[in-house]
Scaffold this motif. Structure first.
Motif, PDB file in Angstrom:
ATOM      1  N   THR A 172      78.524  28.306  35.293  1.00  0.00           N
ATOM      2  CA  THR A 172      79.184  26.993  35.251  1.00  0.00           C
ATOM      3  C   THR A 172      78.197  25.865  35.561  1.00  0.00           C
ATOM      4  O   THR A 172      78.467  24.716  35.227  1.00  0.00           O
ATOM      5  N   ARG A 173      77.056  26.213  36.161  1.00  0.00           N
ATOM      6  CA  ARG A 173      76.110  25.124  36.457  1.00  0.00           C
ATOM      7  C   ARG A 173      75.486  24.538  35.186  1.00  0.00           C
ATOM      8  O   ARG A 173      74.778  23.532  35.234  1.00  0.00           O
ATOM      9  N   ARG A 174      75.777  25.148  34.045  1.00  0.00           N
ATOM     10  CA  ARG A 174      75.265  24.568  32.795  1.00  0.00           C
ATOM     11  C   ARG A 174      76.184  23.485  32.238  1.00  0.00           C
ATOM     12  O   ARG A 174      75.878  22.868  31.230  1.00  0.00           O
ATOM     13  N   ALA A 175      77.345  23.290  32.860  1.00  0.00           N
ATOM     14  CA  ALA A 175      78.268  22.243  32.389  1.00  0.00           C
ATOM     15  C   ALA A 175      77.756  20.876  32.854  1.00  0.00           C
ATOM     16  O   ALA A 175      76.989  20.789  33.822  1.00  0.00           O
ATOM     17  N   PRO A 176      78.200  19.789  32.192  1.00  0.00           N
ATOM     18  CA  PRO A 176      77.775  18.465  32.651  1.00  0.00           C
ATOM     19  C   PRO A 176      78.182  18.260  34.123  1.00  0.00           C
ATOM     20  O   PRO A 176      79.227  18.745  34.560  1.00  0.00           O
ATOM     21  N   GLU A 177      77.351  17.514  34.831  1.00  0.00           N
ATOM     22  CA  GLU A 177      77.557  17.343  36.271  1.00  0.00           C
ATOM     23  C   GLU A 177      78.940  16.780  36.599  1.00  0.00           C
ATOM     24  O   GLU A 177      79.631  17.246  37.506  1.00  0.00           O
ATOM     25  N   LYS A 178      79.340  15.778  35.804  1.00  0.00           N
ATOM     26  CA  LYS A 178      80.622  15.136  36.080  1.00  0.00           C
ATOM     27  C   LYS A 178      81.777  16.143  35.926  1.00  0.00           C
ATOM     28  O   LYS A 178      82.745  16.136  36.698  1.00  0.00           O
ATOM     29  N   ARG A 179      81.658  17.009  34.942  1.00  0.00           N
ATOM     30  CA  ARG A 179      82.700  18.016  34.690  1.00  0.00           C
ATOM     31  C   ARG A 179      82.758  19.000  35.862  1.00  0.00           C
ATOM     32  O   ARG A 179      83.820  19.381  36.324  1.00  0.00           O
ATOM     33  N   ARG A 180      81.596  19.404  36.356  1.00  0.00           N
ATOM     34  CA  ARG A 180      81.583  20.363  37.469  1.00  0.00           C
ATOM     35  C   ARG A 180      82.248  19.754  38.700  1.00  0.00           C
ATOM     36  O   ARG A 180      83.000  20.419  39.408  1.00  0.00           O
ATOM     37  N   LYS A 181      81.964  18.479  38.918  1.00  0.00           N
ATOM     38  CA  LYS A 181      82.581  17.807  40.074  1.00  0.00           C
ATOM     39  C   LYS A 181      84.099  17.782  39.914  1.00  0.00           C
ATOM     40  O   LYS A 181      84.842  18.000  40.863  1.00  0.00           O
ATOM     41  N   LEU A 182      84.540  17.494  38.683  1.00  0.00           N
ATOM     42  CA  LEU A 182      85.981  17.445  38.425  1.00  0.00           C
ATOM     43  C   LEU A 182      86.615  18.806  38.714  1.00  0.00           C
ATOM     44  O   LEU A 182      87.658  18.891  39.371  1.00  0.00           O
ATOM     45  N   TRP A 183      85.988  19.857  38.229  1.00  0.00           N
ATOM     46  CA  TRP A 183      86.535  21.201  38.470  1.00  0.00           C
ATOM     47  C   TRP A 183      86.599  21.490  39.978  1.00  0.00           C
ATOM     48  O   TRP A 183      87.583  22.058  40.454  1.00  0.00           O
ATOM     49  N   ASP A 184      85.548  21.074  40.690  1.00  0.00           N
ATOM     50  CA  ASP A 184      85.556  21.314  42.149  1.00  0.00           C
ATOM     51  C   ASP A 184      86.703  20.548  42.807  1.00  0.00           C
ATOM     52  O   ASP A 184      87.432  21.085  43.634  1.00  0.00           O
ATOM     53  N   GLU A 185      86.842  19.275  42.415  1.00  0.00           N
ATOM     54  CA  GLU A 185      87.915  18.446  43.010  1.00  0.00           C
ATOM     55  C   GLU A 185      89.293  19.036  42.726  1.00  0.00           C
ATOM     56  O   GLU A 185      90.169  19.034  43.578  1.00  0.00           O
TER      57      GLU A 185
END
Ligand code: XCC
Length: 678
Positions: A172-185
């Motif tokens: 999942t670290r290959r996803a755009p940074e903003k998307r990863r943050k959204l998934w975490d939130e």
């Protein structure tokens, strides 16, 4: 009323021309009629889908039921509402799809481990550069280490992703940074592949999760474990072991079967054995063996995604897509159909009994009554591949009359994301910049992924080809995987010069300048992860927003049928993409809204859009799908502040224009070239 023998036999049977647009398929369906055997097409005509199950309103999760919820407000014996039952059925499909893709990835991780340790006969590491790149991305040391040492550590890391209990699934670290943050939130970042699938099953056991949006929240997490987990791992390792695809010339359709050769058709999904069968067909011992049997040699072809795996890498022809598996047998020319996992119809064995064809199962997970089982074992893969071919060759003597349809089309497959990157900029300037620039200028209006199965409930290949054809005219670049790619290959859309006459002016200029077909075949269904990577690289290149949901891109699976398709659709939505599915909607069926309730289908469209910027919608008609695709692309262009799509601005350059000018009388030609007579 329940479906009975007498009601089914009164249902209308389609003619071959009504069942498929493909003349090869039509020919074989006529053969099936003549000899009085059924196919998925005729069985679909005879069996109406269960109208309760089709819309996800049958709950069979405990022995108080099955409960059939037929109207608004009705509940199961436990009190489960329609929303809950539909969401439970949906997540169970997503879990099964995610499990299928991911188990495929797991097996490849074990194969990589075996190759690294010299325990897999016949395999080697083909793409060392990709191995090093991927390993480095996970902070695995690569300098001064042999490919085998790196592969051993990468295999361990990947194997651990399946059983990981806590933390974040690494790809999942290959996803755009903003998307990863959204998934975490939002709490949907997957922890481990198996954990998410197991939790989906736990949550849907009797008496567990009963709030439909909460169930669907975990459906998202389970699907992300597929797209940014198991499937991505499968694609990575396939490339490392068998080579990262690059364009080559291939062929598709039943006409690839050979009258004077032993025909072996590989069908299913996993490339491990089929790659070894490809190698074995070149073995002098096998060629001699075939000649001794009176054949010119062994001709290998594929069906479904096994076809795509060996088509993309070795140019082995595709005999057809999902609905052509039975039709290949009907030619009478197939000595053996070798199957592994997924999308294999049980009807193959019964049908093959009418011919000399042997159905050979090879996976320890898939046995079919009446088939010959020759189990695949990576430690002696080449030996097993040769045994399978010899078994097929021995069967050549039993071949009777053959009817091979004379239809096949050329195509250029092999567009891995690495190759797209390279082709856009060359060795020294590899980049997605030219693609982003073309979208920003409006030459390319947007991108559509047209993917997925074929389904006998709709006219075979028609939706895939209609949608692709119309989107190309509208300057939409199309990327494809799975059975959709094979459907479009048959019409020549995957071949530059044939297809370019049928595309919009801006897209044509780009295709001519870069030297690509307007439809890019990116691989098998697990390779939908290549599309995720392309979308991410487009975001990272800049100019098209800072997350995938801002890109003018849409995903379509117009003839879907498998649970894997629902998992793919869900992870694309969670990644920010508007996804349109054709055919039946597994969460529809409620006509009125109960006060204060939300329809599950509405939630997947509007609720998911609010959360993820992507949404899932089930649409019936191709026209509607095309309209919604273009509207979304244009809306996203407007949101990005890009110029409105205007095809009249383009088409003044390129090969077609030069041909037109060349055909002019000399004076007019000068005028066209220089703006004045010279
Ligand atoms: Fe199966 Fe992948 Fe569908 Fe084709 S497209 S019918 S899943 S082979 Ni995946």
């Amino acid at each position: 009323m329940a479906e009975t023998e007498s009601t089914t036999s009164r249902r209308k049977r389609r003619t071959p021309e009504e069942a498929s647009i493909d003349p090869a398929a039509q020919e074989m369906l006529a053969v099936a009629e003549q000899i009085g055997v059924t196919t998925a097409f005729s069985r679909a005509d005879l069996m109406a889908p269960c109208n309760i199950g089709a819309v996800g309103m049958c709950c069979s999760l405990c022995a108080m039921g099955p409960c059939r919820l037929t109207k608004d407000g009705s509940t199961g014996i436990c009190g489960a509402t329609i929303d809950t039952v539909q969401a439970r059925n949906f997540i169970r499909s997503v879990a099964a799809g995610s499990a299928a893709h991911s188990d495929h990835g797991r097996d490849l991780a074990f194969t990589l481990k075996a190759v690294a340790n010299g325990e897999a006969e016949g395999y080697s590491i083909r793409d060392i550069a990709k191995l090093r790149n991927i390993a480095a991305g996970y902070d695995i040391p690569i300098e001064d280490r042999s490919p085998e040492e790196i592969a051993d550590e990468l295999a361990d890391l990947y194997i651990a992703q399946f059983g990981q209990q806590r933390g974040t699934l690494l790809p999942t670290r290959r996803a755009p940074e903003k998307r990863r943050k959204l998934w975490d939130e939002l709490g949907v970042t997957p922890r481990g592949v198996d954990r998410e699938v197991v939790e989906a099953l736990h949550r849907t056991h009797m008496g567990d999760d009963q709030e439909f949006s909460h169930i669907l929240h975990h459906a998202v997490r389970t699907s992300l474990a597929d797209g940014w987990g198991g499937s991505m791992i499968a694609t990575d390792i396939s490339d490392i072991l068998f080579g990262t695809p690059a364009p080559l010339l291939g062929e598709a359709n039943l006409g690839v079967l050979k009258d004077d050769m032993v025909n072996v058709v590989v069908h299913g999904h996993e490339p491990s054995l089929s790659q070894m069968i490809v190698a074995a067909t070149q073995d002098p011992e096998i060629i001699e063996y075939a000649k001794a049997a009176g054949a010119e040699g062994v001709s290998l072809s594929g069906i479904c995604c096994t076809a795509n795996e060996i088509l993309m890498r070795q140019g082995i022809p595709a005999a057809g897509n999902f609905l052509q598996q039975e039709l290949a047998i009907l030619t009478g020319a197939v000595e053996a159909m070798v199957v592994d996992v997924q999308c294999i119809m049980q009807a193959l064995v019964g049908l093959a009994e009418n011919f000399h064809t042997k159905i050979i199962t090879t996976s320890p997970k898939v046995h079919i009554k009446g088939a010959t089982h020759m189990e695949f074992d990576e430690s002696k893969a080449l030996t097993i591949a040769k045994d399978i071919l010899k078994f097929a060759i021995d069967n050549y003597a039993h071949r009777g009359e053959t009817k091979i349809p004379d239809y096949k089309s050329l195509l250029i497959p092999g567009f891995s994301h690495e190759y797209i990157n390279y082709m856009l900029g060359g060795s020294y300037r590899a980049s997605f910049r030219p693609l982003n620039d073309a979208i920003m200028s409006g030459r390319i209006r947007g991108v559509a992924a047209v993917v997925g199965c074929t389904n006998p409930r709709v006219k075979h290949d028609l939706m895939h080809t209609t949608i692709t054809e119309e989107l190309l005219k509208e300057d939409v670049l199309v990327v494809e995987t799975g059975c959709s790619a094979i459907a479009n290959a048959k019409l020549g859309f995957l071949l530059g010069d044939v297809a370019l006459d049928r595309v919009g002016p801006g897209l044509r200029e780009i295709c001519e300048a870069v030297g690509i077909p307007p439809v890019l075949h990116m691989g098998s269904c697990v390779d939908n992860t290549r599309i995720l990577t392309v979308l991410t690289q487009m975001v990272e290149e800049g100019g098209l927003g800072d997350d995938i949901d801002q890109l003018p891109a849409v995903g379509l699976a117009p003839e879907w049928m498998s649970e894997k398709a629902l998992s793919i659709a869900t992870y694309f939505v969670a990644s920010g993409v508007y996804v349109i599915m054709g055919g039946s909607n597994p969460v529809e069926g409620r006509e009125e809204k109960v006060p204060d309730s939300v329809l599950v289908a509405d939630y997947m469209r509007d609720g998911w859009e609010e959360l993820y910027g992507g949404k899932l919608e089930f649409l019936k008609e191709a026209d509607e799908m095309i309209r919604c695709t273009l509207e979304t692309i244009d809306r996203k262009r407007a949101d990005l502040g890009l110029p409105e799509y205007d095809p009249t601005r383009f088409g003044q350059s390129g090969d077609a224009r030069m041909e037109e000018i060349d055909a002019l009388p000399i004076e007019e030609r000068r005028l066209a070239l220089y703006g004045q007579p010279k």
